[in-house]
Scaffold this motif. Structure first.
Motif, short mmCIF file in Angstrom:
data_model
loop_
_atom_site.label_atom_id
_atom_site.label_comp_id
_atom_site.label_asym_id
_atom_site.label_seq_id
_atom_site.Cartn_x
_atom_site.Cartn_y
_atom_site.Cartn_z
N ALA A 1 0.85 -1.19 0.00
CA ALA A 1 0.00 0.00 0.00
C ALA A 1 0.89 1.24 0.00
O ALA A 1 1.84 1.33 0.77
CB ALA A 1 -0.91 -0.01 1.21
N LYS A 2 0.59 2.21 -0.88
CA LYS A 2 1.42 3.40 -1.03
C LYS A 2 0.80 4.65 -0.44
O LYS A 2 1.47 5.41 0.25
CB LYS A 2 1.70 3.67 -2.51
N SER A 3 -0.47 4.91 -0.77
CA SER A 3 -1.05 6.18 -0.37
C SER A 3 -2.57 6.10 -0.34
O SER A 3 -3.16 5.11 -0.77
CB SER A 3 -0.62 7.28 -1.35
N ILE A 4 -3.15 7.17 0.18
CA ILE A 4 -4.59 7.36 0.12
C ILE A 4 -4.84 8.58 -0.76
O ILE A 4 -4.25 9.64 -0.55
CB ILE A 4 -5.20 7.62 1.53
N VAL A 5 -5.68 8.40 -1.78
CA VAL A 5 -6.04 9.47 -2.69
C VAL A 5 -7.52 9.77 -2.49
O VAL A 5 -8.35 8.87 -2.51
CB VAL A 5 -5.77 9.08 -4.16
N GLU A 6 -7.83 11.05 -2.28
CA GLU A 6 -9.21 11.47 -2.16
C GLU A 6 -9.69 11.94 -3.53
O GLU A 6 -9.15 12.88 -4.11
CB GLU A 6 -9.36 12.60 -1.15
N VAL A 7 -10.70 11.25 -4.04
CA VAL A 7 -11.30 11.61 -5.32
C VAL A 7 -12.52 12.48 -5.01
O VAL A 7 -13.36 12.12 -4.19
CB VAL A 7 -11.69 10.35 -6.12
N TYR A 8 -12.59 13.63 -5.66
CA TYR A 8 -13.67 14.58 -5.37
C TYR A 8 -14.14 15.25 -6.66
O TYR A 8 -13.46 15.19 -7.69
CB TYR A 8 -13.20 15.64 -4.36
N GLU A 9 -15.31 15.87 -6.58
CA GLU A 9 -15.86 16.59 -7.72
C GLU A 9 -15.77 18.08 -7.48
O GLU A 9 -16.03 18.56 -6.37
CB GLU A 9 -17.33 16.20 -7.93
N GLN A 10 -15.38 18.80 -8.52
CA GLN A 10 -15.32 20.25 -8.46
C GLN A 10 -15.73 20.80 -9.81
O GLN A 10 -15.15 20.40 -10.84
CB GLN A 10 -13.89 20.70 -8.10
N SER A 11 -16.72 21.65 -9.84
CA SER A 11 -17.24 22.26 -11.07
C SER A 11 -17.60 21.21 -12.11
O SER A 11 -17.32 21.38 -13.31
CB SER A 11 -16.21 23.24 -11.64
N GLY A 12 -18.18 20.09 -11.67
CA GLY A 12 -18.64 19.06 -12.59
C GLY A 12 -17.56 18.13 -13.11
O GLY A 12 -17.84 17.28 -13.95
N LYS A 13 -16.33 18.27 -12.63
CA LYS A 13 -15.23 17.40 -13.06
C LYS A 13 -14.67 16.67 -11.85
O LYS A 13 -14.82 17.10 -10.71
CB LYS A 13 -14.14 18.21 -13.76
N ILE A 14 -13.97 15.57 -12.12
CA ILE A 14 -13.40 14.73 -11.06
C ILE A 14 -11.90 14.98 -10.95
O ILE A 14 -11.18 15.05 -11.95
CB ILE A 14 -13.68 13.24 -11.37
N TYR A 15 -11.45 15.09 -9.69
CA TYR A 15 -10.05 15.30 -9.37
C TYR A 15 -9.65 14.32 -8.27
O TYR A 15 -10.51 13.80 -7.56
CB TYR A 15 -9.81 16.74 -8.88
N GLY A 16 -8.36 14.10 -8.11
CA GLY A 16 -7.87 13.24 -7.04
C GLY A 16 -6.61 13.81 -6.43
O GLY A 16 -5.69 14.20 -7.14
N LYS A 17 -6.60 13.88 -5.09
CA LYS A 17 -5.49 14.48 -4.36
C LYS A 17 -4.91 13.46 -3.38
O LYS A 17 -5.65 12.74 -2.71
CB LYS A 17 -5.98 15.69 -3.58
N VAL A 18 -3.57 13.40 -3.28
CA VAL A 18 -2.90 12.53 -2.31
C VAL A 18 -3.10 13.15 -0.92
O VAL A 18 -2.63 14.25 -0.66
CB VAL A 18 -1.40 12.39 -2.62
N VAL A 19 -3.84 12.44 -0.05
CA VAL A 19 -4.13 12.98 1.28
C VAL A 19 -3.34 12.26 2.38
O VAL A 19 -3.28 12.75 3.51
CB VAL A 19 -5.64 12.95 1.60
N GLU A 20 -2.74 11.13 2.04
CA GLU A 20 -1.92 10.42 3.02
C GLU A 20 -0.92 9.53 2.30
O GLU A 20 -1.25 8.90 1.30
CB GLU A 20 -2.82 9.55 3.92
N ILE A 21 0.31 9.51 2.79
CA ILE A 21 1.33 8.60 2.28
C ILE A 21 1.55 7.54 3.35
O ILE A 21 1.84 7.88 4.51
CB ILE A 21 2.63 9.37 1.94
#
Length: 141
Positions: free
Chosen positions: A37-57
């Motif tokens: 296991a490497k990381s936790i990525v939070e996938v979220y919606e913003q302005s109708g599009k999908i993004y993903g941010k690394v929230v934990e390593i």
């Protein structure tokens, strides 16, 4: 008669729940080579599009890593907090027309994601056409 009504009610509840499943949430990523296991990525919606941010390593020896191989504004920025999935648009059951960044190599790929199951996310990063790429599976946290 009561059993039939109860059964139909439960069926509609289950169908509604399955259809409301979404890619939005926190997902655990896994190293392709080691299975670690490497990381936790939070996938979220913003302005109708999908993004993903690394929230934990998750790997202790990588918590302070920076993206040395990235270019532009991301060069030498911390991987923790970095947006690695950008601008995916919903297209049926799939989200596509966006990109994914591999912070290890600094390379940006075209990308599509889809739910493989309620708790399994399928990601495909590729160059040009989707045949030239690799697939990862992330698990929901």
């Amino acid at each position: 008669m009561k059993n039939w009504i109860l059964t139909m009610g439960l069926l509609f509840l289950v169908i509604g729940n399955v259809q409301s499943q979404t890619v939005i949430g926190k997902w655990k990523t896994v190293d392709d080579e080691t299975g670690e296991a490497k990381s936790i990525v939070e996938v979220y919606e913003q302005s109708g599009k999908i993004y993903g941010k690394v929230v934990e390593i998750l790997r202790a020896d990588h918590k302070k890593d920076v993206c040395t191989k990235c270019s532009g504004v991301l060069k030498n920025k911390p991987i923790l907090g970095m947006v690695i999935i950008n601008g995916l648009k919903k297209d049926g059951d799939e989200y596509n027309s966006g990109t994914i960044l591999d912070p290890t190599t600094g390379k940006v790929y075209k990308c599509y994601i889809t739910l493989d199951s309620a708790n399994k996310l399928k990601l495909r990063g590729f160059i040009g056409i989707s045949l030239l790429g690799r697939t990862q599976y992330w698990t929901r946290m």
